[in-house]
Scaffold this active site. Structure first.
Site, mmCIF file in Angstrom:
data_model
loop_
_atom_site.group_PDB
_atom_site.id
_atom_site.type_symbol
_atom_site.label_atom_id
_atom_site.label_comp_id
_atom_site.label_asym_id
_atom_site.label_seq_id
_atom_site.Cartn_x
_atom_site.Cartn_y
_atom_site.Cartn_z
ATOM 1 N N HIS A 130 31.154 3.890 49.862
ATOM 2 C CA HIS A 130 31.838 5.076 50.392
ATOM 3 C C HIS A 130 33.050 5.434 49.532
ATOM 4 O O HIS A 130 33.263 6.609 49.199
ATOM 5 C CB HIS A 130 32.277 4.811 51.840
ATOM 6 N N GLU A 131 33.835 4.425 49.174
ATOM 7 C CA GLU A 131 35.024 4.691 48.360
ATOM 8 C C GLU A 131 34.639 5.158 46.954
ATOM 9 O O GLU A 131 35.295 6.022 46.365
ATOM 10 C CB GLU A 131 35.913 3.452 48.298
ATOM 11 N N HIS A 134 33.965 8.817 47.020
ATOM 12 C CA HIS A 134 35.192 9.620 46.912
ATOM 13 C C HIS A 134 35.609 9.774 45.445
ATOM 14 O O HIS A 134 36.043 10.853 45.017
ATOM 15 C CB HIS A 134 36.324 8.954 47.691
ATOM 16 N N GLU A 198 35.051 13.328 54.391
ATOM 17 C CA GLU A 198 34.552 12.042 54.866
ATOM 18 C C GLU A 198 33.037 12.049 55.094
ATOM 19 O O GLU A 198 32.344 11.098 54.744
ATOM 20 C CB GLU A 198 35.274 11.613 56.147
#
Length: 307
Positions: A130-131, A134, A198
């Site tokens: 997930h990071e 980003h 998100e």
């Protein structure tokens, strides 16, 4: 496109900064605020990631660490088609994580010790993915610059009562209103940016690690832990809250105007729907990161949380 969004954001925050400067010191205050904003823009672009890491006392994790965190991050970065980011560990019991950096070549992923203790290897892989999403989406530059400016605007607004010129133009009530409205405007920008990005990072993170259910399970555990456990560094630096995978400030769990993150249950539902689609068109890689290839160093056993 990520750089264009960052430039637009910098311009908007600069305008807000100048507006607060004008209300405090008139035309002269606006000019001073513009000069300060120009310096901040340059400084934020080159140094805001290091500032955020220092705010949370993040410590670098070297390659070959006993828990295999660096190796896991490197493999997931290859899956994502990204350069290997720097890896940091934050010593706090609250499970959480964030990414920072002005571009993929100068990025970092930071996880808390609480996250390492509470998640399985697979769930941790989902969070790291997930990071990395980003970073790949250039969200980190936008979020880090926003954090820097939001904190500065809040500080500048708090100075308003100490400047007689603002009281002469606006009166005490106007000055007090500006003290609250300027930080609120900056906070709303933060919230809008975090909430819209998100869901996209959840989807892309599931594609990077190959398993939406890993991230869905991690989000539920992180949300539960963040609601019960304080993150003192985040409380001291609330302008960075939107950078974390789950709000570290014990916000209400709804999709309300003032929430820094979408509701966790909505994010989990989207990931579950993604997993249920399966096969072609689901967006999930055909070759997920298998448990056998996730580093096992530092484990108490094969299935439980990291030691």
């Amino acid at each position: 496109m990520g750089y264009v969004k960052t430039a637009i954001l910098m311009a908007a925050m600069t305008a807000l900064f100048m507006g607060v400067g004008y209300l405090i010191g008139g035309s002269g205050g606006a000019v001073i605020a513009l000069a300060v904003a120009a310096v901040m823009n340059a400084f934020s672009w080159w140094n805001s990631d290091r500032m955020v890491l220092r705010m949370h006392n993040a410590q670098p994790v070297a390659p070959g660490d006993r828990l295999g965190l660096h190796a896991m991050t490197a493999e997931l970065a290859r899956n994502a088609g990204l350069p290997e980011p720097k890896v940091y560990l934050i010593d706090t019991p609250q499970p959480n994580a964030f990414a920072t950096g002005r571009n993929p070549a100068n990025a970092a992923v930071a996880v808390t010790s609480g996250l390492m203790r509470s998640l399985t290897r697979e769930e941790l892989a989902g969070v790291i993915a997930h990071e990395l999403a980003h970073i790949r989406n250039h969200d980190t530059a936008i979020m880090t610059v926003t954090a820097t400016f939001a904190g500065a605007i809040s500080m500048l607004a708090n100075f308003a009562l100490f400047f007689g010129g603002s009281r002469e133009r606006m009166g005490l009530i106007g000055t007090l209103a500006m003290m609250f409205l300027a930080p609120l405007a900056a906070a709303l920008v933060q919230m809008a940016i975090s909430r819209t990005r998100e869901y996209a990072a959840d989807k892309a993170g599931a594609e990077i690690c190959g398993q939406p259910l890993w991230l869905a399970s991690a989000l539920e555990k992180i949300a539960s832990g963040a609601a019960r456990i304080d993150n003192h560094a985040a409380e001291r630096n609330p302008a960075t809250a939107h950078m974390f995978i789950i709000n570290p400030l014990h916000a209400h769990n709804h999709d309300s105007l003032f929430a820094t993150h979408p509701a966790t249950e909505n994010r989990v539902a989207a990931l579950l729907a993604m997993a249920s689609e399966g096969g072609p068109g689901s967006g999930v890689r055909a070759q997920p990161l298998s448990s056998s290839r996730v580093p096992r160093a530092g484990k108490r056993n094969g299935d439980g949380p990291w030691a």
